[in-house]
Write an enzyme that holds these catalytic residues in place. Structure first.
Site, short mmCIF file in Angstrom:
data_model
loop_
_atom_site.label_atom_id
_atom_site.label_comp_id
_atom_site.label_asym_id
_atom_site.label_seq_id
_atom_site.Cartn_x
_atom_site.Cartn_y
_atom_site.Cartn_z
N ARG A 116 0.84 -1.19 0.00
CA ARG A 116 0.00 0.00 0.00
C ARG A 116 0.88 1.24 0.00
O ARG A 116 1.87 1.32 0.73
CB ARG A 116 -0.93 0.01 1.24
CG ARG A 116 -1.99 -1.07 1.23
CD ARG A 116 -3.03 -0.83 0.13
NE ARG A 116 -4.08 -1.85 0.13
CZ ARG A 116 -4.05 -2.94 -0.62
NH1 ARG A 116 -3.01 -3.18 -1.40
NH2 ARG A 116 -5.06 -3.81 -0.58
N GLU A 145 -2.58 7.52 -5.21
CA GLU A 145 -2.75 6.91 -6.53
C GLU A 145 -4.22 6.80 -6.94
O GLU A 145 -4.52 6.52 -8.10
CB GLU A 145 -2.11 5.52 -6.56
CG GLU A 145 -2.81 4.50 -5.69
CD GLU A 145 -2.16 3.12 -5.77
OE1 GLU A 145 -2.83 2.15 -5.40
OE2 GLU A 145 -1.00 3.03 -6.18
N HIS A 177 0.36 -0.68 -10.03
CA HIS A 177 -0.43 -1.49 -9.09
C HIS A 177 -0.80 -2.84 -9.73
O HIS A 177 -1.96 -3.23 -9.76
CB HIS A 177 -1.70 -0.73 -8.70
CG HIS A 177 -2.26 -1.16 -7.37
ND1 HIS A 177 -2.67 -0.27 -6.42
CD2 HIS A 177 -2.47 -2.39 -6.84
CE1 HIS A 177 -3.13 -0.92 -5.36
NE2 HIS A 177 -3.01 -2.21 -5.59
#
Length: 212
Positions: A116, A145, A177
């Site tokens: 994260r 993000e 991601h």
């Protein structure tokens, strides 16, 4: 990729440049790996590092007995050289990597975050990169993000100022991601989702309940 400058090497070779300038890395074998968070994913990473012949150090509030003989649990003030983050983002773990913990790391450390973005204080990271603290940084996630991840801005101007700054450093690898993005993982997510839906409809305990 962060250690061996794979992205930079790929671009050089695509331009018919086969020199080794700027591509120097170091051997993982014999080095120390620091795993922050030893749940299922962190434990898998610990075993991978152990398989590379690395000494595996770990930090977690709860020790994983399945890793006995593979990792040695330490505090965050250990002199980390290779750090891989695998924790949930909570009030306790937010900015677990900050100016103070970065100072404790060895110079030329490698930091990887596939967990994260909020685990890292981005401003502290940028300051450390400018001071040449890190040999390499690999980021699949980063702060702020939301609204950008999984979207195509190739014909637009990024409003997020963090990513262009991070990508300006030659020793930083940024991806979108995608650490979770495999066929096997997507199948597992779909199966778990369906099992949870069935359990909810029957009033049963959810297979993978998320509490928040």
């Amino acid at each position: 990729a962060a250690n061996r400058r794979i992205c930079k090497a790929y671009i050089k070779v695509r331009n018919n440049n086969f020199s080794l300038d700027g591509l120097l890395g170091y051997n993982l074998y014999g080095s120390a790996a620091g795993i922050v968070g030893t749940g299922r994913i962190g434990a898998a990473m610990a075993r991978i590092c152990h398989g590379f012949g690395m000494t595996v150090l770990a930090y977690d509030q709860y020790r994983n007995p399945a890793l006995d003989g593979i990792v040695r649990y330490v505090e965050l003030d250990e002199r980390w050289l290779f750090i891989s983050l695998h924790c949930p983002l909570t009030a306790e773990t937010r900015h677990i990597i900050n100016a103070d913990t970065i100072k404790m790391m060895r110079d030329n450390a490698i930091l990887v975050n596939t967990s994260r973005g909020g685990l890292i204080d981005t401003n502290a990271l940028i300051d450390a990169l400018r001071a040449r603290k890190f040999a390499g940084v690999g980021l699949d996630v980063y702060e702020d993000e939301d609204g950008q991840v999984f979207e195509d801005f190739s014909d637009d101007v990024l409003q997020n100022e963090v990513v262009p700054i991070l990508m300006s450093f030659p020793n930083v690898v940024v991806t979108s991601h995608q650490a979770f993005f495999t066929r096997t993982a997507l199948q597992s997510i779909a199966i778990t989702t369906m099992e949870n839906a069935r359990a909810f409809a029957r009033g049963e305990k959810l297979v993978n309940e998320v509490k928040g």
